[in-house]
Structure formats: structure tokens, C-alpha cells
Design an enzyme around this catalytic site. Structure first.
Site, PDB file in Angstrom:
ATOM      1  N   PHE A   1     -20.310 -14.966  -5.868  1.00  0.00           N
ATOM      2  CA  PHE A   1     -19.814 -15.197  -5.118  1.00  0.00           C
ATOM      3  C   PHE A   1     -20.700 -14.098  -4.026  1.00  0.00           C
TER       4      PHE A   1
ATOM      5  N   THR B   1     -22.952 -18.891 -15.429  1.00  0.00           N
ATOM      6  CA  THR B   1     -22.104 -18.939 -16.304  1.00  0.00           C
ATOM      7  C   THR B   1     -21.370 -19.732 -14.965  1.00  0.00           C
TER       8      THR B   1
ATOM      9  N   THR C   1     -13.111  -3.506  -8.427  1.00  0.00           N
ATOM     10  CA  THR C   1     -12.073  -4.173  -8.118  1.00  0.00           C
ATOM     11  C   THR C   1     -10.695  -3.264  -7.682  1.00  0.00           C
ATOM     12  N   ASP C   2     -10.094  -3.249  -6.205  1.00  0.00           N
ATOM     13  CA  ASP C   2      -8.689  -2.202  -6.339  1.00  0.00           C
ATOM     14  C   ASP C   2      -7.867  -3.298  -7.097  1.00  0.00           C
ATOM     15  N   GLU C   3      -7.636  -3.544  -8.077  1.00  0.00           N
ATOM     16  CA  GLU C   3      -6.993  -4.000  -9.077  1.00  0.00           C
ATOM     17  C   GLU C   3      -6.773  -2.893 -10.311  1.00  0.00           C
TER      18      GLU C   3
ATOM     19  N   TYR D   1      -8.058  -9.055 -16.915  1.00  0.00           N
ATOM     20  CA  TYR D   1      -9.265  -8.710 -15.674  1.00  0.00           C
ATOM     21  C   TYR D   1      -9.313  -7.325 -15.401  1.00  0.00           C
ATOM     22  N   SER D   2      -7.971  -6.422 -14.900  1.00  0.00           N
ATOM     23  CA  SER D   2      -8.972  -5.349 -13.895  1.00  0.00           C
ATOM     24  C   SER D   2      -8.105  -4.312 -15.277  1.00  0.00           C
TER      25      SER D   2
ATOM     26  N   LYS E   1     -12.742  -4.094 -15.825  1.00  0.00           N
ATOM     27  CA  LYS E   1     -13.131  -3.268 -14.757  1.00  0.00           C
ATOM     28  C   LYS E   1     -12.352  -1.977 -14.897  1.00  0.00           C
TER      29      LYS E   1
ATOM     30  N   LEU F   1      -8.020 -18.743  -4.789  1.00  0.00           N
ATOM     31  CA  LEU F   1      -7.471 -19.484  -3.402  1.00  0.00           C
ATOM     32  C   LEU F   1      -7.446 -20.047  -2.595  1.00  0.00           C
TER      33      LEU F   1
ATOM     34  N   PRO G   1      -1.467 -25.756  -5.337  1.00  0.00           N
ATOM     35  CA  PRO G   1      -0.191 -24.526  -5.479  1.00  0.00           C
ATOM     36  C   PRO G   1      -0.338 -23.782  -5.320  1.00  0.00           C
TER      37      PRO G   1
ATOM     38  N   TYR H   1      -3.491 -25.994 -13.570  1.00  0.00           N
ATOM     39  CA  TYR H   1      -2.668 -26.471 -13.215  1.00  0.00           C
ATOM     40  C   TYR H   1      -1.995 -28.186 -13.456  1.00  0.00           C
TER      41      TYR H   1
HETATM   42  P1  NAD Z   1     -17.783 -14.238  -9.517  1.00  0.00           P
HETATM   43  O1  NAD Z   1     -17.700 -15.049 -10.673  1.00  0.00           O
HETATM   44  O2  NAD Z   1     -18.584 -15.088  -7.871  1.00  0.00           O
HETATM   45  O3  NAD Z   1     -19.422 -14.147 -10.028  1.00  0.00           O
HETATM   46  C1  NAD Z   1     -19.750 -13.369 -10.975  1.00  0.00           C
HETATM   47  C2  NAD Z   1     -21.181 -13.925 -11.023  1.00  0.00           C
HETATM   48  O4  NAD Z   1     -21.876 -12.911 -12.885  1.00  0.00           O
HETATM   49  C3  NAD Z   1     -22.137 -14.689 -11.448  1.00  0.00           C
HETATM   50  O5  NAD Z   1     -23.021 -15.395 -10.451  1.00  0.00           O
HETATM   51  C4  NAD Z   1     -22.125 -15.237 -13.092  1.00  0.00           C
HETATM   52  O6  NAD Z   1     -22.840 -15.862 -13.444  1.00  0.00           O
HETATM   53  C5  NAD Z   1     -22.598 -13.788 -13.407  1.00  0.00           C
HETATM   54  N1  NAD Z   1     -22.350 -13.009 -14.833  1.00  0.00           N
HETATM   55  C6  NAD Z   1     -20.895 -13.412 -15.356  1.00  0.00           C
HETATM   56  N2  NAD Z   1     -21.213 -12.819 -16.674  1.00  0.00           N
HETATM   57  C7  NAD Z   1     -22.153 -12.844 -16.783  1.00  0.00           C
HETATM   58  C8  NAD Z   1     -23.149 -12.331 -18.142  1.00  0.00           C
HETATM   59  N3  NAD Z   1     -22.288 -11.883 -19.076  1.00  0.00           N
HETATM   60  N4  NAD Z   1     -24.926 -11.572 -17.669  1.00  0.00           N
HETATM   61  C9  NAD Z   1     -25.389 -11.629 -16.388  1.00  0.00           C
HETATM   62  N5  NAD Z   1     -24.494 -12.598 -15.071  1.00  0.00           N
HETATM   63  C10 NAD Z   1     -23.540 -12.901 -15.671  1.00  0.00           C
HETATM   64  O7  NAD Z   1     -17.822 -13.046  -9.117  1.00  0.00           O
HETATM   65  P2  NAD Z   1     -17.015 -12.402  -7.463  1.00  0.00           P
HETATM   66  O8  NAD Z   1     -16.210 -12.457  -7.268  1.00  0.00           O
HETATM   67  O9  NAD Z   1     -18.486 -12.733  -7.004  1.00  0.00           O
HETATM   68  O10 NAD Z   1     -17.474 -11.334  -8.206  1.00  0.00           O
HETATM   69  C11 NAD Z   1     -18.596  -9.930  -7.861  1.00  0.00           C
HETATM   70  C12 NAD Z   1     -18.189  -8.958  -8.642  1.00  0.00           C
HETATM   71  O11 NAD Z   1     -17.422  -7.871  -7.849  1.00  0.00           O
HETATM   72  C13 NAD Z   1     -17.273  -8.863  -9.341  1.00  0.00           C
HETATM   73  O12 NAD Z   1     -17.672  -7.499 -10.754  1.00  0.00           O
HETATM   74  C14 NAD Z   1     -16.061  -8.466  -9.144  1.00  0.00           C
HETATM   75  O13 NAD Z   1     -14.727  -7.714 -10.302  1.00  0.00           O
HETATM   76  C15 NAD Z   1     -16.256  -7.472  -8.331  1.00  0.00           C
HETATM   77  N6  NAD Z   1     -14.881  -8.197  -6.875  1.00  0.00           N
HETATM   78  C16 NAD Z   1     -14.810  -8.756  -6.734  1.00  0.00           C
HETATM   79  C17 NAD Z   1     -13.900  -9.038  -5.172  1.00  0.00           C
HETATM   80  C18 NAD Z   1     -13.722 -10.222  -5.077  1.00  0.00           C
HETATM   81  O14 NAD Z   1     -12.759 -10.612  -3.568  1.00  0.00           O
HETATM   82  N7  NAD Z   1     -14.265 -11.809  -5.330  1.00  0.00           N
HETATM   83  C19 NAD Z   1     -13.206  -8.029  -5.050  1.00  0.00           C
HETATM   84  C20 NAD Z   1     -13.308  -7.347  -5.261  1.00  0.00           C
HETATM   85  C21 NAD Z   1     -14.378  -6.734  -6.247  1.00  0.00           C
HETATM   86  O1  DAU Z   2      -8.258  -7.612  -5.765  1.00  0.00           O
HETATM   87  C1  DAU Z   2      -9.131  -7.826  -5.858  1.00  0.00           C
HETATM   88  C2  DAU Z   2      -9.829  -9.074  -6.503  1.00  0.00           C
HETATM   89  O2  DAU Z   2      -8.894  -9.946  -5.712  1.00  0.00           O
HETATM   90  C3  DAU Z   2     -10.868  -9.417  -6.933  1.00  0.00           C
HETATM   91  O3  DAU Z   2     -11.273  -8.381  -8.218  1.00  0.00           O
HETATM   92  C4  DAU Z   2     -11.063 -10.787  -8.062  1.00  0.00           C
HETATM   93  O4  DAU Z   2     -12.268 -10.574  -8.852  1.00  0.00           O
HETATM   94  C5  DAU Z   2     -10.147 -11.704  -7.530  1.00  0.00           C
HETATM   95  O5  DAU Z   2     -10.561 -12.772  -8.116  1.00  0.00           O
HETATM   96  C6  DAU Z   2      -8.965 -11.999  -6.474  1.00  0.00           C
HETATM   97  O6  DAU Z   2      -8.043 -11.530  -7.711  1.00  0.00           O
HETATM   98  P1  DAU Z   2      -7.000 -11.833  -7.030  1.00  0.00           P
HETATM   99  O7  DAU Z   2      -6.035 -12.792  -8.432  1.00  0.00           O
HETATM  100  O8  DAU Z   2      -6.127 -11.652  -6.219  1.00  0.00           O
HETATM  101  O9  DAU Z   2      -7.512 -13.713  -6.189  1.00  0.00           O
HETATM  102  P2  DAU Z   2      -6.798 -15.258  -6.397  1.00  0.00           P
HETATM  103  O10 DAU Z   2      -7.355 -15.896  -5.447  1.00  0.00           O
HETATM  104  O11 DAU Z   2      -7.011 -16.113  -7.784  1.00  0.00           O
HETATM  105  O12 DAU Z   2      -5.425 -14.515  -5.679  1.00  0.00           O
HETATM  106  C7  DAU Z   2      -4.822 -14.607  -5.097  1.00  0.00           C
HETATM  107  C8  DAU Z   2      -3.530 -15.011  -5.061  1.00  0.00           C
HETATM  108  O13 DAU Z   2      -3.171 -16.148  -4.142  1.00  0.00           O
HETATM  109  C9  DAU Z   2      -2.514 -14.323  -6.334  1.00  0.00           C
HETATM  110  O14 DAU Z   2      -1.619 -13.411  -6.118  1.00  0.00           O
HETATM  111  C10 DAU Z   2      -1.700 -15.486  -6.936  1.00  0.00           C
HETATM  112  C11 DAU Z   2      -1.636 -16.803  -6.056  1.00  0.00           C
HETATM  113  N1  DAU Z   2      -2.671 -18.201  -6.364  1.00  0.00           N
HETATM  114  C12 DAU Z   2      -3.793 -17.844  -6.734  1.00  0.00           C
HETATM  115  C13 DAU Z   2      -4.199 -19.034  -7.171  1.00  0.00           C
HETATM  116  C14 DAU Z   2      -5.886 -19.804  -7.314  1.00  0.00           C
HETATM  117  C15 DAU Z   2      -1.623 -18.595  -5.992  1.00  0.00           C
HETATM  118  O15 DAU Z   2      -0.446 -19.267  -5.452  1.00  0.00           O
HETATM  119  N2  DAU Z   2      -1.826 -19.858  -6.295  1.00  0.00           N
HETATM  120  C16 DAU Z   2      -3.367 -20.632  -7.199  1.00  0.00           C
HETATM  121  O16 DAU Z   2      -3.620 -21.590  -7.265  1.00  0.00           O
END
Ligand code: NAD
Ligand code: DAU
Length: 346
Positions: free
Chosen positions: A11, A36, A129-131, A154-155, A158, A194, A209, A345
Site C-alpha cells: 500500500f 505476499t 509506526t506510532d504503535e 506487530y508493534s 516494529k 478498516l 464489523p 469475522y
Molecule cells: P502492506 O502490508 O500494504 O505492504 C507490505 C509489503 O511488504 C507488501 O508488498 C509485501 O509483499 C511486502 N513484504 C512482506 N513481507 C516481505 C518479505 N519477507 N520480503 C519482501 N517483501 C515483503 O503494508 P503498508 O501498510 O504499506 O505498510 C508499509 C510499512 O509502513 C510497514 O513497515 C508498516 O509497518 C509501516 N506503517 C504502516 C502504516 C499504515 O497505516 N498502513 C502506518 C505507519 C507505518
Molecule cells: O497506527 C499505525 C498503524 O495503523 C500501522 O502501523 C498498521 O500497519 C496499520 O494496520 C494500522 O493499524 P490499526 O490496527 O490501527 O489499523 P486497522 O485498520 O486494522 O484498525 C483501525 C481501527 O479499527 C482499530 O481500532 C481496530 C478497528 N477495526 C479494524 C477492523 C479491521 C474495527 O473496528 N473493525 C475491523 O474490522
């Protein structure tokens, strides 16, 4: 300049790859990803034939192949995003998070260290991540000084990789920079998270959900603003420093989902209020962090970064994108997705 972007088929990574390929035609951009369930080359169709773009299919948990790639391509910089990123999956399968997020990061650090004889002009950027900071009560914000207190596998993975990146800076003088960002939303996000999950479910008339009481709070940032921040941190961030990135846009989950429901109803030409009726409270996420919120003063003061997209505009743009890109959505929700969904779910 040869820049390795890991996780570029995911993403956020795909937005970063697109930005760098288009903005820096003189750089060679290498996207390393093992595709993946979350990685999809369909996220990068518009840049896949660019002369300055190369895709490398490889697994960061494979240390030998990381060493080979660094030796063969002599990267000058790394922007490391590859990770297992979904909290719920880390609860059911922690080990893949340990392997990719911790071991994978160390493999990249070791390969960079072995090949960067002269560290001059090199940079290893860990996108995090902020987590890692744990959870907040009703008030307060995470700053760069907030002590680490990760609470999900996860956190914790990280946080561990953040510490290792800093340890390589301190011990081996590896030039590093880090950022810790809040929740991103926008196009190309896998619909386990979400916002895209809710849009996809509204489209298919499935229940929406909500975990627990729905009062969990997140700070939402449009992914294009995160990519712009990553560009700035990579080029202008100070060596060894960490920058918090956030949207200044806190929402309780239920409020966010209400806005999304009404937006999608409008876009689909339905009576506003229809989608809200399908909201379903489900079992809470184990160890669910109550609230995240970022103080992004440092990146604003030092690098001049601020979010540009307001939440209403961003959510509408995002909902429109998912409704328009039906083929992409159907493609990523076919196959293994249904199995994951049913397990999560019920
Ligand atoms: P994502 O899950 O959409 O993408 C992760 C990518 O990494 C995928 O393309 C996957 O194929 C690749 N990958 C996974 N395992 C791998 C491996 N072993 N070797 C090579 N490639 C591999 O993740 P995202 O949401 O785009 O997040 C990207 C980064 O940003 C992560 O490090 C995440 O911790 C961080 N981050 C995400 C968010 C968020 O809200 N999504 C917020 C803050 C930080
Ligand atoms: O804060 C940064 C993080 O944000 C990133 O590091 C992670 O990679 C990213 O996945 C995200 O984590 P969250 O757990 O906050 O995101 P998620 O979209 O899974 O959930 C957002 C909120 O919504 C959380 O409080 C859980 C809730 N939730 C999530 C899902 C999937 C629901 O209530 N229902 C759901 O079905």
C-alpha cells in the site's frame, strides 16, 4: 543514485515508488518485494515500464539473497517499508512478523553494512509506526521522546526493528533515519484494514464489523501526505534522528465509519443512512490499544511538512477510488481473502 525501496508493491510502498520514479528521473529506483498476499504489482501499472524502475522479487528473510542483491546492484540508499503490517494477523500468527519485521530488517542492515565500505552519502531509512509508543488515554500526544511500550506482536516487532536500526547507527555508524507514522488511508490499501474493508463491505451489502464499543481512536493520514513526508525525511532528515508523522485528524472508529457510510451512500446514489444500518458490533481485538495521536511538530519545524488533504476530502477521494477500481478490488478479494475474512469475522 540507486535507491532500494522495500515493500514497494504494498500500500504505502507503491505510493512511495510512484513518487520517486516520477519525481527523480535521474535516480534508479529498485522495488524489492516478495509479493505476499499484501503485495500486488497491479498497484504499480502506471510506472512499471519507466526507464528508471526495476522490480526485484526477493524475500528479506533470506540473508544470502539480500547480500547478493546489495553486492550486484550497489544501492546508495534504502527506504525500508517491507513488513507484515496487519495487527489482527500478528495476533493469530506472530512468527511471520518476527521473521519479516525483525530478522528481515537485520538482514537488510547486514547487507548494507557489508557493502557500504564507505558510509559517505549512504542512508538507511526505516519506515515505522506510532504503535511502538503503546496507547494513550483521553488526552496527550505521542512525541519522539515518548517511551516505547508496544503491546501487540506487530508493534513489538516494529519496536524491535526500530531499536536495531538505531543500534546499527550507534555501534557501526550506519547512517540511518526513522519515522513513526499514524494510520494511513487511500488508494491501493488491502481491504483487511478498516477503511477499505468497510467500503468493500458496503458495496457488497455485508455487515460492517466494529470491534468492541467503537470508541477506539486513531489519527488518520492520507497516504499521499505520508509519501511526501518520506521523501522529505529521506532527503533532509538529520542522521540518526526520528520524525513522528501524523494527520492531526483523530476520529473514534464509529464516527469515522458513520462518515464513510454516508459518503459511500451518496456516491452510490442511495438514501443516506442505508449503510449505517449494517454496522455490527463484533468481538473486540485482544489487547486493543485505545487511542493513538501524534504530535508532528518536529517534522513541521525542521522539514516544513504538514498534511495537505483534509479528512472529508480524503475519505471521499478514497471511497471514489475503490468504487471506480472494481477490478482491482475484486482481484485482491478473490482467492485467499475469503478464507482470512471468514476466520476473522466468523
Ligand atoms: P502492506 O502490508 O500494504 O505492504 C507490505 C509489503 O511488504 C507488501 O508488498 C509485501 O509483499 C511486502 N513484504 C512482506 N513481507 C516481505 C518479505 N519477507 N520480503 C519482501 N517483501 C515483503 O503494508 P503498508 O501498510 O504499506 O505498510 C508499509 C510499512 O509502513 C510497514 O513497515 C508498516 O509497518 C509501516 N506503517 C504502516 C502504516 C499504515 O497505516 N498502513 C502506518 C505507519 C507505518
Ligand atoms: O497506527 C499505525 C498503524 O495503523 C500501522 O502501523 C498498521 O500497519 C496499520 O494496520 C494500522 O493499524 P490499526 O490496527 O490501527 O489499523 P486497522 O485498520 O486494522 O484498525 C483501525 C481501527 O479499527 C482499530 O481500532 C481496530 C478497528 N477495526 C479494524 C477492523 C479491521 C474495527 O473496528 N473493525 C475491523 O474490522
Amino acid at each position: 543514485m540507486k535507491i532500494l525501496i522495500t515493500g514497494g508493491a504494498g500500500f504505502i510502498g507503491s505510493h512511495v515508488v510512484r513518487l520517486f520514479v516520477n519525481k527523480y528521473p535521474d535516480y534508479q529506483i529498485f522495488n524489492l518485494d516478495n509479493l505476499t498476499y499484501a503485495g500486488n504489482l497491479g498497484n504499480l501499472r502506471d510506472v512499471e515500464n519507466a526507464p528508471n524502475y526495476t522490480f526485484l522479487k526477493a524475500d528479506i528473510t533470506d540473508s544470502a539473497s539480500m547480500q547478493d542483491l546489495f553486492r550486484d546492484y550497489q544501492f546508495d540508499g534504502v527506504i525500508h517499508l517491507a513488513a507484515e503490517s496487519h495487527v489482527d494477523r500478528s495476533i493469530s500468527d506472530p512468527m511471520s512478523f518476527i521473521m519479516t519485521n525483525i530478522v528481515g530488517t537485520v538482514n537488510l542492515l547486514n547487507a548494507a553494512r557489508a557493502n557500504w565500505k564507505d558510509m559517505e552519502g549512504k542512508r538507511f531509512y526505516h519506515v515505522s509506526t506510532d504503535e511502538v509508543y503503546g496507547t494513550l488515554g483521553e488526552t496527550g500526544l505521542f512525541t519522539e521522546e515518548t517511551p516505547y511500550d508496544p503491546r501487540s506482536p506487530y508493534s513489538a516487532s516494529k519496536a524491535s526493528s526500530d531499536h536495531l536500526v538505531r543500534a546499527y547507527n550507534h555501534t557501526y555508524h550506519m547512517p540511518v533515519v526513522l519515522s513513526n507514522c499514524s494510520n494511513n488511508y487511500g488508494s491501493y490499501q488491502f481491504p483487511e484494514k478498516l477503511i477499505p474493508l468497510v467500503i468493500n463491505n458496503i458495496k457488497h451489502g455485508k455487515p460492517l464489523p466494529i470491534y468492541g464499543d467503537g470508541k477506539y481512536t486513531r489519527d488518520w493520514l492520507w497516504v499521499g501526505d505520508h509519501a511526501a513526508a518520506i521523501d522529505l525525511v529521506y532527503h533532509k532528515g538529520r542522521d540518526g534522528e526520528t520524525y513522528n508523522i501524523g494527520g492531526n485528524n483523530e476520529r473514534k472508529n464509529l464516527d469515522l465509519v458513520h462518515t464513510l457510510c454516508d459518503t459511500v451512500d451518496e456516491l452510490l446514489g442511495r438514501t443516506v443512512g442505508e449503510a449505517r444500518k449494517t454496522i455490527t458490533f463484533v468481538k473486540d481485538r485482544p489487547g486493543h490499544d485505545r487511542r493513538y495521536a501524534i504530535d508532528a511538530t518536529k517534522i513541521k519545524d525542521e522539514l516544513g511538512w504538514e498534511p495537505t488533504v483534509n479528512p472529508e476530502e480524503g475519505l471521499k477521494m478514497t471511497a471514489e477510488w475503490y468504487l471506480k477500481n472494481e477490478e482491482w478490488l475484486d482481484n485482491v478479494t478473490s482467492g485467499a481473502y475469503q478464507k482470512f475474512y471468514d476466520k476473522q469475522y466468523g
